[in-house]
Design an enzyme around this catalytic site. Structure first.
Site, PDB file in Angstrom:
ATOM      1  N   ASP A  78       0.818  -1.213   0.000  1.00 55.23           N
ATOM      2  CA  ASP A  78       0.000   0.000   0.000  1.00 55.23           C
ATOM      3  C   ASP A  78       0.851   1.262   0.000  1.00 55.23           C
ATOM      4  OD1 ASP A  78      -2.145  -1.670   0.083  1.00 55.23           O
ATOM      5  OD2 ASP A  78      -3.176  -0.595   1.678  1.00 55.23           O
ATOM      6  N   LYS A 121      -4.140  -5.754   2.710  1.00 53.94           N
ATOM      7  CA  LYS A 121      -5.221  -6.538   2.127  1.00 53.94           C
ATOM      8  C   LYS A 121      -4.946  -8.038   2.154  1.00 53.94           C
ATOM      9  CE  LYS A 121      -6.422  -2.805   2.100  1.00 53.94           C
ATOM     10  NZ  LYS A 121      -5.108  -2.299   2.200  1.00 53.94           N
ATOM     11  N   CYS A 191       4.538  -1.970   8.836  1.00 49.11           N
ATOM     12  CA  CYS A 191       4.895  -0.654   9.393  1.00 49.11           C
ATOM     13  C   CYS A 191       4.551  -0.550  10.877  1.00 49.11           C
ATOM     14  CB  CYS A 191       4.223   0.447   8.592  1.00 49.11           C
ATOM     15  SG  CYS A 191       4.785   0.497   6.872  1.00 49.11           S
ATOM     16  N   GLU A 442      -6.859   4.568  -0.786  1.00 52.28           N
ATOM     17  CA  GLU A 442      -6.548   5.166   0.503  1.00 52.28           C
ATOM     18  C   GLU A 442      -6.075   6.605   0.300  1.00 52.28           C
ATOM     19  OE1 GLU A 442      -5.293   1.367   3.284  1.00 52.28           O
ATOM     20  OE2 GLU A 442      -3.725   2.648   2.458  1.00 52.28           O
ATOM     21  N   SER A 468      -5.612   5.196   4.960  1.00 52.76           N
ATOM     22  CA  SER A 468      -4.592   4.315   5.519  1.00 52.76           C
ATOM     23  C   SER A 468      -4.769   4.261   7.025  1.00 52.76           C
ATOM     24  CB  SER A 468      -3.203   4.858   5.179  1.00 52.76           C
ATOM     25  OG  SER A 468      -2.220   4.281   6.003  1.00 52.76           O
TER      26      SER A 468
END
Length: 558
Positions: A78, A121, A191, A442, A468
């Protein structure tokens, strides 16, 4: 065993010959065949190390008497897909992940599965496949990234995104941003904050589909390798005991997940994903339930991006079991829920530790008395919209202001970076929903730009797209119905007054019903560039965000 259909009997001699072409022995074929769905690739930091996790899982399967058979699953990063047309494929890839696992498991008659995701996802896509297939399954993720450090201050990817806005505002130099860029992501893993990937990995524990530690043990830790071996061994126990995903993914499991979601202040994307997973598990979830659970669940953890703590802090404090234990002791968790281990939640929580009260607050001293997510309803969102209320400054919990209307994320970012947005404005980004995007991009770009420019405490953002998990501020997404489906968001005009009241779960456009009727009668949708390929098929089949953006059967088959 299911796998007997591809390996047992005289008529399956050709099948066995193909297995033997790959080096499998008769002894291996006599054992249960365990599919290992590995989403390793070289484009996602959270997935670049998953081959090591897969090797550990396979070791665990072998130790417990099974034959592991690995296959690949796609994954979209992403962060790298953010801010350009690639983001249209992010949410849409969730369905491809689920479909590909279904295809592999059904075509090759695996007896059980171990699913290895880590990011955005991929985690929900794998859980959707598990619920759909309903064969014994264990999930083990790749684990979170450690935070970066600069000048003694811990940072993460969100720091870099917000730095772009700071440079545009003139409060940071490009050289300073480069220094942050160099150290923000120090190695592999998802992250480091409570963004979407870590939110879903943590909720996998709560749902009972993964072992405790799945969401918080660092990617670079040897403890993560040991967890993967345990997951491989556990799937054999689940197979022997006949524990299937739908035995675990029950109504009370989803209520538990939403409860912990509220206590942690997870990503707004969890609402999309839990709804979609529940659909595959044949469990009904609706957005009203989110507010019901939020109203009784205190917000106990202040994690990035809303607060100072990182996933590594949460792990040090006892992780998800410690959060669940605090909630369970106060009557907020259903301890009778079954887990893939064969034990109930209550049985597992008996030994759950709690080590840092500054990270996991007690129920009687929460950060907020209600949960970290809120669903808003009103004439602008008749089917609902979602906001990470835990990440909204108190001054923005109620807000009214003039609409600044954009028909794409790209146009909005340009206006923000050109300083055309003023304090008090309500930025409206539309035609970015599941169907209209297509793909429901996002919006970390515009929200980070607003935060970096110091506008996150004075400007709201509303979209039929999504955000996000790294987003903070009064960012309201998933507005349903979306613009392309005739939602009121398509009728908003520049300067219209929008009233946001998060404590009252309300989102209103201050325009009379009569005026809206006039606008609707004269409405003409803007010209949109046609899409082809997978996105075209996705746009034709995808449902509303309020239903989890699941795919519906085509009209010819409905």
């Amino acid at each position: 065993m299911r796998s007997d259909s591809v390996k047992k009997g005289t008529e399956r001699a050709p099948h066995r010959a193909l297995f033997k072409a790959m080096g499998y022995t008769d002894e291996e074929l006599a054992q249960p065949l365990i599919g290992i769905a590995n989403s390793a690739n070289e484009i996602i930091p959270g997935h670049v190390h998953l081959d090591k996790i897969a090797e550990a899982v396979k070791a665990g399967v072998r130790m417990a008497g099974g034959t592991p058979i690995e296959f690949g699953v796609i994954g979209v990063c992403d962060g790298i897909a953010m801010g350009h047309q690639g983001m249209k494929y992010s949410l849409a890839s969730r369905e491809l992940v689920a479909d590909s696992i279904e295809s592999m498991a059904m075509a090759h008659a695996f007896d059980a599965l171990v699913l290895i995701p880590n990011c955005d996802k991929i985690v929900p896509g794998m859980l959707m496949a598990a619920a759909r297939l309903n064969i014994p399954t264990v999930v083990v993720s790749g684990g979170p990234m450690l935070p970066g450090v600069i000048d003694g201050r811990r940072i993460d990817l969100n720091t870099v995104f917000e730095g772009v806005g700071s440079v545009a505002a003139g409060t940071m130099t490009e050289d300073e941003l480069l220094q942050i860029e160099e150290v923000a992501c120090p190695g592999c893993g998802s992250c480091a904050g409570m963004f979407t990937a870590n939110s879903m990995n943590c909720l996998t524990e709560v749902l009972g589909m993964g072992l405790f530690g799945n969401g918080t043990i660092a990617a670079v830790s040897a403890e993560r390798i040991r967890l993967a071996k345990k997951a491989g061994a556990l799937v054999m126990k689940a197979l022997e005991a006949g524990i299937r995903p739908r035995d675990v993914l029950t109504q009370n499991a989803f209520v538990n997940a939403l409860t912990v979601d509220m206590a942690l202040g997870c990503s707004t994307n969890t609402v999309l994903h839990l709804t979609a997973i529940a659909h595959e598990a044949q469990v009904k979830l609706d957005l009203a339930l989110v507010n019901e659970i939020s109203s009784r669940t205190p917000h106990l953890c202040s994690l990035r991006p809303a607060g100072p703590h990182f996933i590594s802090d949460l792990h040090e404090a006892g992780g998800i079991p410690a959060v669940m234990k605090e909630l369970h002791e106060n009557g907020l968790i259903d301890g009778t829920a079954l887990t893939v281990t064969g034990a109930t939640v209550e049985e597992l929580l008996k030994i759950a530790p709690s080590k840092r009260g500054d990270v996991i607050r007690p129920v009687d001293n929460p950060y907020h008395p209600t949960g970290g997510l809120t669903v808003l309803f009103g004439n602008l969102a008749e089917e609902g919209a979602v906001v990470k209320s835990a990440a909204v400054d108190d001054s923005m919990l109620t807000h009214s202001g003039p609409a600044r209307v954009f028909d794409s994320e790209d146009d909005a970012i340009e206006a923000i970076l050109q300083k055309k947005i003023r304090p008090g404005d309500v930025v409206v980004i539309r035609y970015e929903g599941p169907q209209g995007g297509p793909g429901m991009r996002e919006m970390l770009g515009p929200t980070s730009a607003l935060a970096g420019m110091g506008l996150d405490k004075s400007v709201a953002l509303i979209t039929d797209g999504r955000f996000s998990g790294a987003t903070r501020g009064a960012a309201i997404g998933h507005v349903s119905p979306e613009a392309s489906q005739g939602g009121v968001i398509a009728l908003v005009r520049e300067g219209d007054q929008i009233v946001i009241d998060i404590p009252s779960n309300s989102l209103e456009l201050r325009v009379s019903p009569e005026e809206l009727d006039r606008r609707r009668a004269a409405f003409k949708a803007p010209e949109r560039k046609p899409v082809t390929g997978y996105l075209q098929r996705y746009a034709e089949l995808v449902s509303s965000a309020s239903e989890g953006a699941i795919l519906r059967p085509s009209k010819s088959r409905a």
